[in-house]
Design a protein around this motif. Structure first.
Motif, mmCIF file in Angstrom:
data_model
loop_
_atom_site.group_PDB
_atom_site.id
_atom_site.type_symbol
_atom_site.label_atom_id
_atom_site.label_comp_id
_atom_site.label_asym_id
_atom_site.label_seq_id
_atom_site.Cartn_x
_atom_site.Cartn_y
_atom_site.Cartn_z
ATOM 1 N N UNK A 37 38.933 46.555 -4.869
ATOM 2 C CA UNK A 37 39.905 47.172 -3.968
ATOM 3 C C UNK A 37 39.224 47.300 -2.621
ATOM 4 N N UNK A 38 39.763 46.604 -1.628
ATOM 5 C CA UNK A 38 39.174 46.604 -0.292
ATOM 6 C C UNK A 38 39.983 47.547 0.597
ATOM 7 N N UNK A 63 48.496 46.644 -0.364
ATOM 8 C CA UNK A 63 48.906 48.004 -0.697
ATOM 9 C C UNK A 63 48.738 48.934 0.498
ATOM 10 N N UNK A 64 49.678 49.906 0.582
ATOM 11 C CA UNK A 64 49.590 50.925 1.625
ATOM 12 C C UNK A 64 49.791 52.304 1.020
ATOM 13 N N UNK A 65 51.053 52.655 0.722
ATOM 14 C CA UNK A 65 51.360 54.007 0.253
ATOM 15 C C UNK A 65 51.344 54.203 -1.242
ATOM 16 N N UNK A 66 51.150 53.138 -2.019
ATOM 17 C CA UNK A 66 51.070 53.187 -3.491
ATOM 18 C C UNK A 66 52.411 53.536 -4.144
ATOM 19 N N UNK A 67 53.514 53.352 -3.455
ATOM 20 C CA UNK A 67 54.816 53.707 -4.013
ATOM 21 C C UNK A 67 55.641 52.494 -4.447
ATOM 22 N N UNK A 68 55.024 51.349 -4.658
ATOM 23 C CA UNK A 68 55.761 50.214 -5.210
ATOM 24 C C UNK A 68 56.220 50.573 -6.616
ATOM 25 N N UNK A 69 57.530 50.698 -6.817
ATOM 26 C CA UNK A 69 58.055 51.196 -8.088
ATOM 27 C C UNK A 69 57.633 50.344 -9.275
ATOM 28 N N UNK A 70 57.528 49.034 -9.079
ATOM 29 C CA UNK A 70 57.122 48.141 -10.158
ATOM 30 C C UNK A 70 55.640 47.769 -10.060
ATOM 31 N N UNK A 71 54.897 48.496 -9.238
ATOM 32 C CA UNK A 71 53.464 48.254 -9.040
ATOM 33 C C UNK A 71 53.164 46.817 -8.614
ATOM 34 N N UNK A 72 54.048 46.277 -7.776
ATOM 35 C CA UNK A 72 53.800 44.943 -7.231
ATOM 36 C C UNK A 72 52.611 44.939 -6.270
ATOM 37 N N UNK A 81 44.177 44.459 -1.324
ATOM 38 C CA UNK A 81 43.867 44.679 0.094
ATOM 39 C C UNK A 81 44.652 45.911 0.530
ATOM 40 N N UNK A 82 43.943 47.013 0.676
ATOM 41 C CA UNK A 82 44.558 48.319 0.898
ATOM 42 C C UNK A 82 44.329 48.753 2.349
ATOM 43 N N UNK A 83 45.420 49.104 3.044
ATOM 44 C CA UNK A 83 45.311 49.483 4.463
ATOM 45 C C UNK A 83 45.442 50.982 4.682
ATOM 46 N N UNK A 84 45.369 51.777 3.602
ATOM 47 C CA UNK A 84 45.660 53.204 3.734
ATOM 48 C C UNK A 84 44.642 53.968 4.580
ATOM 49 N N UNK A 85 43.430 53.434 4.744
ATOM 50 C CA UNK A 85 42.457 54.100 5.619
ATOM 51 C C UNK A 85 42.761 53.854 7.096
ATOM 52 N N UNK A 86 43.653 52.937 7.384
ATOM 53 C CA UNK A 86 44.062 52.654 8.767
ATOM 54 C C UNK A 86 45.328 53.470 9.052
ATOM 55 N N UNK A 192 55.490 38.285 3.987
ATOM 56 C CA UNK A 192 55.169 37.396 5.099
ATOM 57 C C UNK A 192 53.752 37.560 5.637
ATOM 58 N N UNK A 193 53.096 38.653 5.292
ATOM 59 C CA UNK A 193 51.764 38.906 5.795
ATOM 60 C C UNK A 193 51.365 40.337 5.529
ATOM 61 N N UNK A 194 50.230 40.734 6.102
ATOM 62 C CA UNK A 194 49.699 42.085 5.910
ATOM 63 C C UNK A 194 49.891 42.859 7.203
ATOM 64 N N UNK A 195 50.807 43.796 7.199
ATOM 65 C CA UNK A 195 51.085 44.575 8.405
ATOM 66 C C UNK A 195 49.911 45.500 8.696
#
Length: 450
Positions: A37-38, A63-72, A81-86, A192-195
């Motif tokens: 997990x980056x 991943x950002x907020x971890x609220x993907x209902x189906x854990x996609x 690739x987690x952007x939650x620290x940004x 489409x990409x990683x916001x």
């Protein structure tokens, strides 16, 4: 030849003590175990991560907020690739705009914007990530006055896939990469990409009025019918929700937010107040941030065993449909099962369905079917209840909100995107022709679709 890249940022692996916390999403019923997990700290980390997974041909999710209902936003034996620290927020008071990094959750967004007397229309659960909400459309307690969250989006910054192994920073707005911007306003997250950041126009806000009306089970049918015939058509400054709870709980609860005085709101609520025999009615005028806290449901922010699905209501439910809902809630798998609805129309319907990727502009109501449970052996019964409910109401409903994904929906392209799906595939083909960003129910490029 591309230079070899290294992963940068805060990297968590299964051997790290914080791995268990790092891998968990809001939905505990679908467990996934990533190999890495980056946690990206800036856009350069995102670029490096995307280049690294492409170079290594590693499966990955965003991943950002971890609220993907189906854990996609999770993957087994791959990279998250987690952007939650940004999560930095820059506010331009003079221009009434804010640049919000993609890791910010709604709680942080609301608090910081409130300090400047401003807000954006968005959701209610404080731990939801602003980027995932926005990319799917974004509905909440200010939707009927100010529109969807994506309707207030001015610009998006994104790391996209370039060439066979590369990654590049992109900006999109109404003038630059306008087709990508169109697709990002309702086309769903991760396609489409990683916001990395979003820029919004802001709205001044101060005091608002909130209300709550509760009925007992015996008023189920009359309360729902009165609300559905009132909520989408009343003053556009008033957005409301209705919770139809299980018979075991035995409550029907209407609540809402009005950008105006309590005196005005009391008049607007007369049709509801005079329906059936409410067990509780109250109206309060409060600072906006207190309204935010009121609608923030703590249970929605806590990881749990859960299942959700949804649909839109485009015509008022006939009595047969109301009776079906009542029958399902009378036979719910547990007391936590419910049907939730939010009023739409107003500013949401003032945008044509093809002007953004969010298709269901003419819907009267968005509704969600939800349940949580305590023991793993209760899973099948709860999921079956949700799916039976969705199918039973399908003759009276349309599609589904992409932010309420349900992997049991077979014709999901039509359900989520309606007639906008073809154009979304064209945008996908232009910006991600190799289908780098893919997951179950992701939008495929034209040449990949079967």
């Amino acid at each position: 030849m591309l230079k070899k890249v290294k992963l940068t940022g805060r990297i968590v692996t299964p051997s790290d003590p914080d791995y268990e916390q790092a891998r968990i999403n809001n939905n505990l019923s679908i467990a996934k175990f990533p190999s890495k997990i980056v946690f990206c700290q800036n856009a350069k980390d995102v670029v490096n991560a995307l280049r690294w997974v492409r170079e290594k041909n590693e499966p990955f999710r965003i991943r950002s907020g971890r609220h993907s209902y189906e854990n996609y936003s999770l993957v087994n034996e791959g990279v998250v690739i987690d952007v939650s620290d940004m999560n930095h927020i820059s506010i331009n008071v003079a221009d009434m705009t804010a640049r919000i990094e993609a890791g910010a959750d709604l709680g942080k967004v609301y608090r910081e914007l409130w300090e400047s007397g401003m807000t954006i229309p968005a959701g209610t659960e404080s731990s939801v990530g602003v980027v995932g909400l926005t990319l799917g459309g974004g509905i909440g307690m200010l939707s009927r006055q100010f529109g969807l969250t994506c309707d207030n989006l001015l610009e998006i910054e994104m790391v996209g896939a370039s060439g066979h192994l590369g990654a590049e920073l992109l900006k999109a707005n109404n003038h630059l990469n306008s087709d990508l911007f169109w697709a990002s306003c309702g086309g769903g997250g991760g396609n489409f990409g990683i916001v990395t950041a979003l820029t919004f126009k802001l709205h001044a806000i101060s005091d608002v009025s909130i209300f709550s009306i509760t009925w007992g089970w015996e008023d189920f049918e009359v309360a729902f019918d009165a609300w559905q015939k009132w909520a989408p058509y009343t003053d556009e400054r008033l957005t409301s929700q209705l919770e139809l709870k299980s018979k075991e709980v035995g409550e029907i609860v209407a609540q809402g937010e009005f950008v105006g005085s309590a005196h005005e709101l009391k008049k607007l609520l007369r049709p509801l107040r005079k329906t059936g025999s409410p067990t509780s009615v109250w109206i309060k005028e409060v600072p906006y941030i207190k309204a935010v806290r009121f609608f923030d449901v703590p249970s929605g922010n806590v990881p749990a065993l859960r299942k959700r699905s949804g649909s839109f209501i485009e015509k008022p439910f006939p009595h047969a449909a109301i009776r079906r809902m009542k029958a399902f809630l009378a036979n719910a798998p547990n007391r936590n099962a419910e049907i939730w609805q939010q009023s739409l129309r107003g500013a949401v319907s003032q945008v044509a369905p093809n002007r953004s990727a969010y298709f269901y502009r003419n819907a009267l109501i968005a509704q969600e079917y939800l349940t949580t449970w305590e023991k793993p052996q209760e899973e099948n019964q709860n999921i079956q209840w949700i799916e039976d409910l969705r199918r039973a109401l399908s003759p009276y409903t349309a599609g589904d909100y992409v932010n309420f994904p349900d992997h049991y929906i077979k014709d999901w392209p039509s359900a989520y995107y309606g007639r906008n799906f073809r154009r979304l595939r064209e945008v996908k083909t232009k910006y991600d022709p190799f289908n780098v960003f893919h997951f179950p129910q992701s939008i495929p490029p034209v040449r990949k679709w079967i």
